[in-house]
Scaffold this motif. Structure first.
Motif, PDB file in Angstrom:
ATOM      1  N   ASN A 206       0.851  -1.182   0.000  1.00  0.00           N
ATOM      2  CA  ASN A 206       0.000   0.000   0.000  1.00  0.00           C
ATOM      3  C   ASN A 206       0.890   1.237   0.000  1.00  0.00           C
ATOM      4  O   ASN A 206       2.116   1.128   0.133  1.00  0.00           O
ATOM      5  CB  ASN A 206      -0.917   0.001   1.229  1.00  0.00           C
ATOM      6  CG  ASN A 206      -0.109  -0.035   2.518  1.00  0.00           C
ATOM      7  OD1 ASN A 206       0.491   0.965   2.920  1.00  0.00           O
ATOM      8  ND2 ASN A 206      -0.055  -1.200   3.173  1.00  0.00           N
ATOM      9  N   ASP A 207       0.284   2.400  -0.165  1.00  0.00           N
ATOM     10  CA  ASP A 207       1.057   3.642  -0.202  1.00  0.00           C
ATOM     11  C   ASP A 207       0.855   4.480   1.056  1.00  0.00           C
ATOM     12  O   ASP A 207       1.076   5.686   1.055  1.00  0.00           O
ATOM     13  CB  ASP A 207       0.710   4.465  -1.445  1.00  0.00           C
ATOM     14  CG  ASP A 207      -0.762   4.856  -1.496  1.00  0.00           C
ATOM     15  OD1 ASP A 207      -1.518   4.476  -0.570  1.00  0.00           O
ATOM     16  OD2 ASP A 207      -1.157   5.529  -2.472  1.00  0.00           O
ATOM     17  N   LYS A 208       0.448   3.840   2.144  1.00  0.00           N
ATOM     18  CA  LYS A 208       0.197   4.549   3.384  1.00  0.00           C
ATOM     19  C   LYS A 208       1.386   4.418   4.336  1.00  0.00           C
ATOM     20  O   LYS A 208       2.133   3.442   4.283  1.00  0.00           O
ATOM     21  CB  LYS A 208      -1.065   4.013   4.061  1.00  0.00           C
ATOM     22  CG  LYS A 208      -2.338   4.244   3.250  1.00  0.00           C
ATOM     23  CD  LYS A 208      -3.566   3.772   4.014  1.00  0.00           C
ATOM     24  CE  LYS A 208      -4.837   4.040   3.225  1.00  0.00           C
ATOM     25  NZ  LYS A 208      -6.056   3.596   3.960  1.00  0.00           N
TER      26      LYS A 208
ATOM     27  N   TRP B 237       0.690   5.048   7.864  1.00  0.00           N
ATOM     28  CA  TRP B 237       0.036   4.554   9.083  1.00  0.00           C
ATOM     29  C   TRP B 237      -1.298   3.919   8.733  1.00  0.00           C
ATOM     30  O   TRP B 237      -2.051   4.453   7.926  1.00  0.00           O
ATOM     31  CB  TRP B 237      -0.183   5.698  10.075  1.00  0.00           C
ATOM     32  CG  TRP B 237       1.091   6.360  10.478  1.00  0.00           C
ATOM     33  CD1 TRP B 237       1.553   7.585  10.096  1.00  0.00           C
ATOM     34  CD2 TRP B 237       2.087   5.803  11.331  1.00  0.00           C
ATOM     35  NE1 TRP B 237       2.769   7.831  10.649  1.00  0.00           N
ATOM     36  CE2 TRP B 237       3.133   6.756  11.423  1.00  0.00           C
ATOM     37  CE3 TRP B 237       2.215   4.600  12.029  1.00  0.00           C
ATOM     38  CZ2 TRP B 237       4.279   6.531  12.181  1.00  0.00           C
ATOM     39  CZ3 TRP B 237       3.356   4.381  12.779  1.00  0.00           C
ATOM     40  CH2 TRP B 237       4.375   5.338  12.852  1.00  0.00           C
ATOM     41  N   MET B 238      -1.555   2.769   9.361  1.00  0.00           N
ATOM     42  CA  MET B 238      -2.805   2.042   9.157  1.00  0.00           C
ATOM     43  C   MET B 238      -3.409   1.672  10.502  1.00  0.00           C
ATOM     44  O   MET B 238      -2.677   1.385  11.458  1.00  0.00           O
ATOM     45  CB  MET B 238      -2.549   0.771   8.341  1.00  0.00           C
ATOM     46  CG  MET B 238      -2.195   1.050   6.882  1.00  0.00           C
ATOM     47  SD  MET B 238      -0.784   0.067   6.323  1.00  0.00           S
ATOM     48  CE  MET B 238       0.579   0.952   7.079  1.00  0.00           C
TER      49      MET B 238
ATOM     50  N   THR C 174      -7.199  -1.733   4.077  1.00  0.00           N
ATOM     51  CA  THR C 174      -5.900  -1.454   3.462  1.00  0.00           C
ATOM     52  C   THR C 174      -5.133  -2.747   3.226  1.00  0.00           C
ATOM     53  O   THR C 174      -5.075  -3.624   4.096  1.00  0.00           O
ATOM     54  CB  THR C 174      -5.063  -0.535   4.373  1.00  0.00           C
ATOM     55  OG1 THR C 174      -5.777   0.681   4.590  1.00  0.00           O
ATOM     56  CG2 THR C 174      -3.718  -0.223   3.731  1.00  0.00           C
TER      57      THR C 174
ATOM     58  N   GLU D 292      -2.277   2.749  15.567  1.00  0.00           N
ATOM     59  CA  GLU D 292      -1.731   2.867  14.220  1.00  0.00           C
ATOM     60  C   GLU D 292      -0.412   2.098  14.110  1.00  0.00           C
ATOM     61  O   GLU D 292       0.457   2.219  14.974  1.00  0.00           O
ATOM     62  CB  GLU D 292      -1.485   4.328  13.872  1.00  0.00           C
ATOM     63  CG  GLU D 292      -2.749   5.149  13.724  1.00  0.00           C
ATOM     64  CD  GLU D 292      -2.442   6.586  13.366  1.00  0.00           C
ATOM     65  OE1 GLU D 292      -2.879   7.034  12.296  1.00  0.00           O
ATOM     66  OE2 GLU D 292      -1.758   7.260  14.163  1.00  0.00           O
TER      67      GLU D 292
END
Length: 388
Positions: free
Chosen positions: A149-151, A153-154, A179, A245
């Motif tokens: 993914n391009d995040k 924090w999840m 995500t 997170e």
């Protein structure tokens, strides 16, 4: 590569700059965080600022990079920088932040070296900084690109919170949204970000301690650090059902694919080795595995049940344990490799307090394990690189 113009200037001034980095780096952080207090909210560790560890780590990385350039001016020491890049990407460091660091670092250098600095010296050290920064930017872009993914924090939901030895807890989390999840590698870590009681966001890296290949679970084990700020909140305030997170998994000290392996750990440093053991056991591996662990006593061993079960499940695996408080059937006192039959051609993974790791690495080299096959993981700023 370091230019011919800058190399003699760096070589001549490195001893002086190195001797004053202890003043330069606190000056730098004070300047930068005063001008950009937002960087302390979820990026820089307030605890590591207060105890001076972050300043020491930065000073060591700058001096180490400059020393490597002098020795090999045509090469960028990417292996040395890899550890920094993995920590940076786990925090979401961005390319534009390197310009902010440059501004305040060189203001601090100009102030602390005002008696000796010249335009030529400043230009040479600017070249060193941007060689280091651009190499890190390149490495970090590559690390971001391989994630699922391009995040940064999840959200992950805590589904289990289990006591693990003395003052340690194992957290089991599941994704709290859709995500895509990056599959981790044994030995990697995630950053955990949460709000402190005063509202400030803070981060801490924790090694995954089990189930690294899962896309539906993250498992990490933490020991409460009363001198820190994140683990007391995790232990005392985060409850089952809460959402925290997590970053994607990072870390370059990962289990290789073949040959004998030795894990030498102390205390909560067992966590990355535990994830590697769990992966080997789950895969039905038949590698020769020697697990060496040191603890204060049996009750303190955070992952005792998991690690002993996994050693038993791996053909050819052996466990040896050192206890400061003696117990029948185990070594007494501190770990020593003297007299041990270490596997030939083994890869060795070391994790624990810094003095422990230095001592075991020296003993391993004396026992015939090449330094290139000895890998270590530092929890927090890398003060080994800093020469502490």
């Amino acid at each position: 590569m370091l230019s011919e113009k800058s190399r003699p200037l760096i070589a001549a001034t490195l001893p002086l700059v190195g001797s004053r980095l202890g003043a330069i780096t606190p000056n730098f952080y004070t300047r930068m965080l005063t001008a950009h207090p937002e960087l302390l909210n979820g990026l820089f560790s307030r605890a590591n600022q207060n105890n001076g560890e972050q300043q020491k780590a930065l000073a060591g990385s700058i001096a180490g990079f400059a020393t490597a350039l002098i020795a090999n001016p045509d090469l960028i020491p990417e292996q040395m920088l890899s550890r920094i890049a993995h920590k940076h990407t786990s925090l979401g460091i961005t390319e534009d932040q390197y310009s902010i660091v440059y501004k305040y670092l060189f203001e601090a250098i100009a102030e602390e070296l005002a008696d000796v600095i010249t335009a030529e010296i400043a230009e040479a050290w600017t070249e060193v900084y941007w060689l280091m920064a651009n190499a890190l930017i390149k490495l970090e872009k590559g690390l971001y690109a391989i994630q699922a993914n391009d995040k940064v924090w999840m959200p992950w939901r805590v589904v289990e919170k289990n006591p693990a030895g003395t003052d340690a807890i194992t957290f089991v989390l599941e994704p709290a949204d859709a995500t895509a999840v990056t599959v981790a590698r044994p030995g990697q870590f995630v950053s955990v970000r949460l709000a402190l009681p005063d509202g400030l966001l803070q981060c801490r890296q924790y090694s995954l301690s089990a189930d690294v290949e899962s896309t539906t679970r993250r498992v990490f084990t933490t020991k409460r650090d009363d001198g820190g700020e994140v683990s007391p909140v995790l232990h005392g305030h985060v409850k089952v059902g809460d959402v925290v997170e997590l970053s994607n998994p990072y870390g370059d000290v990962t289990l290789d694919g073949a040959g004998p392996v030795v894990f030498a750990t102390a205390g909560i440093g067992c966590t990355p080795s535990a994830s590697a053991l769990r992966s080997l056991a789950a895969a039905g591996a038949d590698r020769e595995v020697l697990v060496l662990h040191a603890e204060k006593n049996l009750d303190a061993w955070a992952l005792r049940d998991q690690m002993t079960a996994d050693v038993a499940a791996i053909d050819g695996a052996q466990l040896q344990l050192w206890l400061e408080e003696p117990a029948a059937g185990f070594h007494k006192g501190f770990m020593s490799l003297e007299g041990l039959d270490l596997p030939a051609n083994a890869s060795m993974y070391v994790c624990g307090p810094l003095p422990f790791m230095k001592a075991i690495r020296n003993q391993a080299i004396e026992a015939g394990i090449p330094s290139t096959k000895i890998h270590y993981e530092v929890f927090g700023p890398d003060l080994w690189l800093a020469g502490a």
